[in-house]
Scaffold this motif. Structure first.
Motif, PDB file in Angstrom:
ATOM      1  N   ILE A 176     -16.910  10.310   4.508  1.00  0.00           N
ATOM      2  CA  ILE A 176     -15.401  10.646   3.971  1.00  0.00           C
ATOM      3  C   ILE A 176     -14.666   9.305   4.548  1.00  0.00           C
ATOM      4  CG2 ILE A 176     -13.447  11.899   4.198  1.00  0.00           C
ATOM      5  CD1 ILE A 176     -14.980  14.528   4.713  1.00  0.00           C
ATOM      6  N   LEU A 177     -14.152   8.557   3.619  1.00  0.00           N
ATOM      7  CA  LEU A 177     -13.709   7.271   4.008  1.00  0.00           C
ATOM      8  C   LEU A 177     -11.991   7.571   4.121  1.00  0.00           C
ATOM      9  CD1 LEU A 177     -14.917   4.422   1.335  1.00  0.00           C
ATOM     10  CD2 LEU A 177     -15.830   5.217   3.671  1.00  0.00           C
ATOM     11  N   MET A 178     -11.438   7.189   5.338  1.00  0.00           N
ATOM     12  CA  MET A 178     -10.327   7.434   5.869  1.00  0.00           C
ATOM     13  C   MET A 178      -9.424   6.107   5.877  1.00  0.00           C
ATOM     14  SD  MET A 178      -8.784   8.924   9.370  1.00  0.00           S
ATOM     15  CE  MET A 178      -9.491   7.865  10.373  1.00  0.00           C
ATOM     16  N   TYR A 179      -8.539   5.986   5.001  1.00  0.00           N
ATOM     17  CA  TYR A 179      -7.654   4.785   4.980  1.00  0.00           C
ATOM     18  C   TYR A 179      -6.358   5.264   5.628  1.00  0.00           C
ATOM     19  CZ  TYR A 179     -10.876   2.326   1.796  1.00  0.00           C
ATOM     20  OH  TYR A 179     -11.985   1.671   1.194  1.00  0.00           O
ATOM     21  N   HIS A 180      -5.490   4.280   5.990  1.00  0.00           N
ATOM     22  CA  HIS A 180      -4.367   4.457   6.657  1.00  0.00           C
ATOM     23  C   HIS A 180      -3.011   3.953   5.903  1.00  0.00           C
ATOM     24  CE1 HIS A 180      -6.565   6.365  10.247  1.00  0.00           C
ATOM     25  NE2 HIS A 180      -5.360   6.953  10.206  1.00  0.00           N
ATOM     26  N   GLN A 181      -2.979   2.630   6.069  1.00  0.00           N
ATOM     27  CA  GLN A 181      -1.893   1.837   5.490  1.00  0.00           C
ATOM     28  C   GLN A 181      -2.427   0.389   5.088  1.00  0.00           C
ATOM     29  OE1 GLN A 181      -0.483   2.204   9.436  1.00  0.00           O
ATOM     30  NE2 GLN A 181       1.701   2.744   8.842  1.00  0.00           N
ATOM     31  N   TRP A 203      -9.170  -3.649  -0.348  1.00  0.00           N
ATOM     32  CA  TRP A 203      -8.856  -2.416  -0.664  1.00  0.00           C
ATOM     33  C   TRP A 203      -9.851  -2.380  -2.266  1.00  0.00           C
ATOM     34  CZ3 TRP A 203      -9.091   2.605  -0.814  1.00  0.00           C
ATOM     35  CH2 TRP A 203      -8.237   3.443  -2.044  1.00  0.00           C
ATOM     36  N   GLU A 204      -8.999  -3.401  -2.864  1.00  0.00           N
ATOM     37  CA  GLU A 204      -9.677  -3.454  -4.437  1.00  0.00           C
ATOM     38  C   GLU A 204     -11.117  -3.838  -4.291  1.00  0.00           C
ATOM     39  OE1 GLU A 204      -8.593  -5.616  -8.585  1.00  0.00           O
ATOM     40  OE2 GLU A 204      -7.623  -6.491  -6.784  1.00  0.00           O
ATOM     41  N   ALA A 205     -11.682  -4.668  -3.554  1.00  0.00           N
ATOM     42  CA  ALA A 205     -13.150  -4.868  -3.445  1.00  0.00           C
ATOM     43  C   ALA A 205     -13.832  -3.699  -3.058  1.00  0.00           C
ATOM     44  CB  ALA A 205     -13.249  -6.117  -2.582  1.00  0.00           C
ATOM     45  N   HIS A 206     -13.355  -2.957  -2.532  1.00  0.00           N
ATOM     46  CA  HIS A 206     -14.221  -1.507  -2.174  1.00  0.00           C
ATOM     47  C   HIS A 206     -14.195  -0.847  -3.168  1.00  0.00           C
ATOM     48  CE1 HIS A 206     -12.343  -2.092   2.389  1.00  0.00           C
ATOM     49  NE2 HIS A 206     -13.511  -2.936   2.206  1.00  0.00           N
ATOM     50  N   LEU A 207     -12.851  -0.424  -3.962  1.00  0.00           N
ATOM     51  CA  LEU A 207     -12.827   0.341  -5.097  1.00  0.00           C
ATOM     52  C   LEU A 207     -13.883  -0.249  -6.101  1.00  0.00           C
ATOM     53  CD1 LEU A 207      -8.952   1.095  -5.529  1.00  0.00           C
ATOM     54  CD2 LEU A 207     -11.002   2.563  -4.822  1.00  0.00           C
ATOM     55  N   THR A 247       3.130   2.500   1.909  1.00  0.00           N
ATOM     56  CA  THR A 247       2.341   1.450   1.500  1.00  0.00           C
ATOM     57  C   THR A 247       1.172   1.863   0.533  1.00  0.00           C
ATOM     58  OG1 THR A 247       0.919   1.334   3.457  1.00  0.00           O
ATOM     59  CG2 THR A 247       2.720   0.104   3.724  1.00  0.00           C
ATOM     60  N   TRP A 248       0.807   2.982   0.933  1.00  0.00           N
ATOM     61  CA  TRP A 248      -0.363   3.471  -0.383  1.00  0.00           C
ATOM     62  C   TRP A 248       0.320   3.772  -1.559  1.00  0.00           C
ATOM     63  CZ3 TRP A 248      -5.133   5.532  -1.324  1.00  0.00           C
ATOM     64  CH2 TRP A 248      -5.132   6.385  -2.173  1.00  0.00           C
ATOM     65  N   LEU A 249       1.359   4.276  -1.451  1.00  0.00           N
ATOM     66  CA  LEU A 249       1.966   4.443  -2.966  1.00  0.00           C
ATOM     67  C   LEU A 249       2.381   3.323  -3.629  1.00  0.00           C
ATOM     68  CD1 LEU A 249       4.639   7.203  -1.807  1.00  0.00           C
ATOM     69  CD2 LEU A 249       2.397   7.642  -2.902  1.00  0.00           C
ATOM     70  N   GLU A 250       2.940   2.169  -2.812  1.00  0.00           N
ATOM     71  CA  GLU A 250       3.239   0.782  -3.402  1.00  0.00           C
ATOM     72  C   GLU A 250       2.093   0.211  -3.868  1.00  0.00           C
ATOM     73  OE1 GLU A 250       5.935  -2.974  -2.098  1.00  0.00           O
ATOM     74  OE2 GLU A 250       5.916  -1.166  -0.829  1.00  0.00           O
ATOM     75  N   LEU A 251       1.136  -0.035  -2.836  1.00  0.00           N
ATOM     76  CA  LEU A 251       0.021  -0.873  -3.090  1.00  0.00           C
ATOM     77  C   LEU A 251      -1.220  -0.479  -3.505  1.00  0.00           C
ATOM     78  CD1 LEU A 251       0.622  -3.147   0.409  1.00  0.00           C
ATOM     79  CD2 LEU A 251       1.629  -3.663  -2.178  1.00  0.00           C
ATOM     80  N   ALA A 252      -1.610   0.634  -2.792  1.00  0.00           N
ATOM     81  CA  ALA A 252      -2.977   1.208  -3.191  1.00  0.00           C
ATOM     82  C   ALA A 252      -3.175   2.181  -4.434  1.00  0.00           C
ATOM     83  CB  ALA A 252      -3.098   1.938  -1.865  1.00  0.00           C
ATOM     84  N   VAL A 253      -2.329   2.915  -4.740  1.00  0.00           N
ATOM     85  CA  VAL A 253      -2.183   3.586  -6.039  1.00  0.00           C
ATOM     86  C   VAL A 253      -2.460   2.854  -7.318  1.00  0.00           C
ATOM     87  CG1 VAL A 253      -1.196   5.405  -7.433  1.00  0.00           C
ATOM     88  CG2 VAL A 253      -1.104   5.805  -4.889  1.00  0.00           C
ATOM     89  N   PRO A 254      -1.756   1.770  -7.382  1.00  0.00           N
ATOM     90  CA  PRO A 254      -1.933   1.052  -8.657  1.00  0.00           C
ATOM     91  C   PRO A 254      -3.153   0.699  -8.931  1.00  0.00           C
ATOM     92  CG  PRO A 254      -0.096   0.335  -7.716  1.00  0.00           C
ATOM     93  CD  PRO A 254      -0.602   1.322  -6.741  1.00  0.00           C
TER      94      PRO A 254
END
Length: 386
Positions: A176-181, A203-207, A247-254
């Protein structure tokens, strides 16, 4: 005188002959005219339609009833009742499978795939073809992380099974990967929380790596069944989580939307449920109002009473539409009393911040994680999840 009589007699004979000739001519004329009229009458009789003959012959009457239409199949009935062009009736097939079709929505992740049980066997998932089911092929395995694709508003999915011994022998471990910010700065953020901030490029490279390598993305009900030994999960599985930081909503979700990799965001619901996100982000509870320090400096969840914890979690679940598969402990703090309150509130699992992997028999109320810190590259993720 005699000559005169001969002349008169000759004249009489001549007139008699003329009279006879005229009479014969009249007879012939009458005969001809009569014949013409007879022929004409015959012709007219042959060409004039008979009124009786021109009337249509009535069709014979029968007592046969109108044929009864074939009844709709259960899948067809679902489609008819839905009256929705995006509706998809999903049917189930395979050994020991007797499950009614369910209605899904094309283009959205599966929401209703069941987890059947069978005496002496372990369920090994749903697959798009019988061949994929026989091979336990990950690219062909379907769950709530996959979008529904239908042909003519219907599709069939295929069940796979394996023995308990084979399931145990697989020795699957689920990270279970756990990211924070997240940060846009390649050099990272400063301060004591620096490690919490994953660089958005990493993060993008991980996805991309997880998507390209076709990792299986278990749902929370699947993880629970796996822990119980009721469901096989491949050792090529991973679950991705975050704690709903701005920062999850702004940067990660897209980027989640771009790569369509299912993730879970744990929401502190005292601030509301948060915005509606992509279908590839599940919103689950990070408690309602327990993400604060209690009297001893630890989180409220290890300070509050049993009833206070239960009430908080029930409120949180109601804000999130009743979802109770899993919570994330605030700050990772928990103890036996907190675990009991979580169970009594109706939640099945809880995520900690303790390092480790989920296996058959793992404590569902103390799920370990693989923490993702700043600077972790794709190579680091490969080492962590395979």
């Amino acid at each position: 005188m005699g000559a005169t009589r001969r002349s008169n007699a000759g004249g009489r004979r001549k007139r008699r002959a003329i009279g006879i000739g005229a009479a014969l001519t009249g007879v012939l004329l009458v005969a001809a005219v009569g014949g013409w009229f007879a022929v004409d009458a015959m012709q007219r009789a042959s060409t004039t339609p008979d009124p009786a003959a021109s009337e249509p012959t009535p069709a014979p009457t029968t007592d046969a009833a109108t044929p009864t239409p074939e009844p709709l199949s259960p899948a067809e009935q679902l489609i008819a009742d839905a009256d929705d062009p995006n509706a998809c009736a999903v049917s189930f097939t395979g050994d020991a499978i007797d499950i009614a079709p369910v209605l899904e929505t094309q283009g959205k992740p599966y929401a209703s795939l069941p987890l059947p049980s069978r005496e002496g066997m372990v369920f090994a998932g749903w697959y798009d073809t019988a061949e994929h089911a026989a091979a336990l092929s990950i690219p062909g395995r379907l769950n709530g992380a996959d979008a529904v694709v239908c042909d003519a508003q219907q599709r069939t999915v295929h069940a796979a099974w394996m023995s308990t011994a084979d399931n145990d022998g697989a020795e699957t471990r689920v990270p279970i990967l756990m990211y924070h910010q997240f940060t846009t700065k390649p050099e990272g953020e400063s301060g004591w929380l620096r490690g919490n901030y994953a660089y958005i490029g990493d993060w993008e490279a991980h996805l991309k790596y997880i998507s390209d390598q076709q990792f299986y993305l278990p749902t929370w009900p699947e993880l629970s069944a796996f822990i119980d030994g009721r469901l096989f999960l491949p050792d090529h599985s991973v679950i991705i989580t975050d704690d709903a930081d701005p920062t999850w909503l702004e940067l990660a979700v897209p980027l989640v939307e771009r790569y369509r990799v299912m993730t879970t965001s744990f929401v502190i619901t005292s601030n509301g449920p948060g915005p509606e996100l992509t279908p590839y982000v599940l919103k689950r509870s990070h408690t309602h109002d327990m993400h604060s320090a209690g009297a001893d400096g630890q989180g409220r969840i290890v300070n509050w009473t049993h009833d206070e914890i239960v009430a908080d979690l029930e409120t949180s679940a109601s804000v999130l539409g009743g979802a109770k598969e899993v919570i994330a402990y605030p700050f990772g703090h928990h103890n036996d009393a907190a675990k009991q309150a979580v169970a009594d509130a109706g939640f099945e699992m809880a995520r900690t911040i303790e390092p480790g992997y989920v296996s058959i028999g793992t404590d569902k109320l103390a799920l370990p994680v693989v923490r993702v810190n700043y600077g972790m590259t794709v190579d680091d993720i490969k080492k962590a999840i395979g």
